[in-house]
Design a protein around this motif. Structure first.
Motif, PDB file in Angstrom:
ATOM      1  N   ASN A   4      41.829  36.451  43.885  1.00 48.55           N
ATOM      2  CA  ASN A   4      41.674  37.898  43.731  1.00 48.55           C
ATOM      3  C   ASN A   4      40.503  38.464  44.527  1.00 48.55           C
ATOM      4  O   ASN A   4      40.059  39.593  44.270  1.00 48.55           O
ATOM      5  CB  ASN A   4      41.490  38.240  42.244  1.00 48.55           C
ATOM      6  N   LEU A  53      39.767  33.587  40.568  1.00 50.62           N
ATOM      7  CA  LEU A  53      38.828  34.562  41.140  1.00 50.62           C
ATOM      8  C   LEU A  53      38.988  34.600  42.663  1.00 50.62           C
ATOM      9  O   LEU A  53      39.073  35.679  43.261  1.00 50.62           O
ATOM     10  CB  LEU A  53      37.383  34.215  40.763  1.00 50.62           C
ATOM     11  N   ILE A  83      37.381  37.771  44.427  1.00 49.53           N
ATOM     12  CA  ILE A  83      36.187  38.012  43.604  1.00 49.53           C
ATOM     13  C   ILE A  83      35.168  36.919  43.953  1.00 49.53           C
ATOM     14  O   ILE A  83      35.505  35.727  43.934  1.00 49.53           O
ATOM     15  CB  ILE A  83      36.553  37.978  42.099  1.00 49.53           C
ATOM     16  N   LEU A 112      31.977  43.337  39.954  1.00 48.02           N
ATOM     17  CA  LEU A 112      32.392  41.933  39.937  1.00 48.02           C
ATOM     18  C   LEU A 112      32.883  41.555  38.524  1.00 48.02           C
ATOM     19  O   LEU A 112      33.915  40.887  38.360  1.00 48.02           O
ATOM     20  CB  LEU A 112      31.155  41.101  40.286  1.00 48.02           C
ATOM     21  N   ALA A 148      36.211  43.256  37.615  1.00 48.95           N
ATOM     22  CA  ALA A 148      37.320  42.613  38.340  1.00 48.95           C
ATOM     23  C   ALA A 148      37.649  41.253  37.709  1.00 48.95           C
ATOM     24  O   ALA A 148      38.820  40.864  37.591  1.00 48.95           O
ATOM     25  CB  ALA A 148      36.951  42.451  39.817  1.00 48.95           C
ATOM     26  N   THR A 149      36.612  40.527  37.290  1.00 45.59           N
ATOM     27  CA  THR A 149      36.815  39.211  36.668  1.00 45.59           C
ATOM     28  C   THR A 149      37.544  39.362  35.330  1.00 45.59           C
ATOM     29  O   THR A 149      38.466  38.600  35.014  1.00 45.59           O
ATOM     30  CB  THR A 149      35.443  38.512  36.462  1.00 45.59           C
ATOM     31  N   THR A 168      32.727  34.070  44.011  1.00 40.40           N
ATOM     32  CA  THR A 168      32.291  32.951  43.175  1.00 40.40           C
ATOM     33  C   THR A 168      31.864  31.855  44.160  1.00 40.40           C
ATOM     34  O   THR A 168      32.418  31.790  45.268  1.00 40.40           O
ATOM     35  CB  THR A 168      33.437  32.495  42.233  1.00 40.40           C
TER      36      THR A 168
END
Ligand SMILES: Nc1ncnc2c1ncn2[C@@H]1O[C@H](COP(=O)(O)OP(=O)(O)O)[C@@H](O)[C@H]1O
Ligand SMILES: [Mg+2]
Length: 342
Positions: free
Chosen positions: A124, A121, A126, A266, A269-270, A128
């Motif tokens: 990328n 993640l 994203i 989100l 994308a994940t 977290t």
């Protein structure tokens, strides 16, 4: 028309989760016999032939013997052994070339290992929470690990290892909790993250490409005094499952358009980054400023039938979308079958 035959792969729990008995945490991800009995019955009601197969050492032999009869496997297994247990049945199904529901061995292994999933993640971009993996309880804290922190096993699920004591405010409590997790789950490293205090969301996703079912948000304000606002072992298995607090889980979640858009993008994308297939459920939590972060992905998510629970997250989200339990089972199967035809 010929009936479709499904191999149903599962793991059995022998004891109901008990916060006072750490041994039950080792089986928390598995399912009670009564749950399995009802799932099988619902599959039959959908018009499928069903071959139930426990995901243990004998599973490969049973699948091999039945492979000519099996149209698709419903992978509901968690796996018994090793650090990558959730990847094992999908790998066996690949060897036997049996189509199956859900994600590939690679994705399954990544989703089980929360730290590895977070690495992907982060790569990328994203959101977290930052994290630190502890092999020794007294390792020095990284600069971005600011108290309060939360301590979790790196590759468990269903609240295993996450109790009211998991949120720690001091170095002393941190060390104690890391040690406790190491003792209960043996060889695993321990994951530590800053504790996010905002709203929590559970996002059920289904399809290829996926759609998002109505989002669930637990109303932490309803928890008794002294209980930390987390979906801990106690909250999941006693407050939610046994307590009958129907107003605790809000579905659809109260969400502003702005946050809802952020959460959804989100999750999409994940899904893409972890190469998820067919279905999964994501846990997302916001910081105090309403910025959402991905905590983890559940695959396969829990699927307690209505006879056993009315608070099982994925069925609850589906029901809110007008998809009753049997329809949901059917939808998962059909989603996977369609993928194999593409
Ligand atoms: N970084 C965090 N900040 C705040 N709460 C968290 C955090 N990580 C986990 N939690 C809480 O603990 C619960 C369980 O953690 P999670 O990572 O989802 O493990 P599990 O696989 O057992 O569900 C979450 O649903 C959430 O309530
Ligand atoms: Mg979770």
């Amino acid at each position: 028309m010929k009936k479709i035959t499904i191999a149903f792969l599962y793991n059995v729990r022998h004891r109901y989760p008990d916060p006072y008995d750490p041994r039950t945490q080792l089986e928390a991800d598995f399912d009670d016999p009564i749950t399995l009995k009802w799932i099988i019955k619902h599959f039959k009601n959908c018009g499928y032939n069903i071959i139930p197969i426990e995901a243990d050492e004998r599973a490969y032999g049973k699948l091999l013997r039945n492979r000519k009869r099996i149209d698709i496997a419903f992978n509901f297994s968690e796996g018994l052994f090793g650090l990558d247990r959730e990847a094992q049945i999908p790998a066996i199904l690949e060897i036997l070339q049996i189509p199956y529901t859900g994600s590939s061995p690679l994705s399954q292994a990544l989703m089980l290992n929360k730290a590895k999933a977070k690495e992907i993640l982060i790569a990328n971009n994203i959101a977290t929470p930052p994290y630190q993996l502890f092999k020794n309880a007294d390792e020095k804290l990284n600069g971005d690990m600011v108290f309060p922190l939360i301590v979790k096993p790196v590759s468990e699920g269903s609240g295993a290892g996450i109790t009211n004591d998991s949120v720690v405010h001091t170095q002393k409590k941190l060390i104690k909790q890391i040690t406790r997790i190491q003792q209960t789950f043996k060889r695993e490293s321990v994951l530590v993250e800053p504790f996010l205090t905002g709203a929590e969301y559970s996002i059920s996703m289904i399809g290829n490409p996926p759609r998002i079912l109505p989002i669930i948000s637990p109303n932490h304000a309803l928890l008794p005094k002294g209980i930390n606002p987390i979906d801990s072992f106690e909250v999941k298995w006693i407050f939610e499952e046994e307590g009958g607090h129907s107003e605790y889980l809000r579905c659809p979640a109260p969400l502003s358009n702005k946050v809802s858009k952020k959460v959804e993008s989100l999750c999409f994308a994940t899904w893409k980054a972890l190469q998820i297939r067919d279905w999964c459920r994501m846990d997302v939590r916001c910081d105090a400023k309403h910025n959402p972060y991905v905590l983890e992905v559940n695959s396969p998510p829990g699927l307690l039938p209505p006879e056993v629970s009315t608070t099982s997250y994925f069925p609850l989200a589906a029901k809110t979308a007008g998809i009753e339990y049997e329809k949901l089972l059917d939808l998962i199967i059909q989603t996977a079958l369609k993928r194999y035809k593409q």
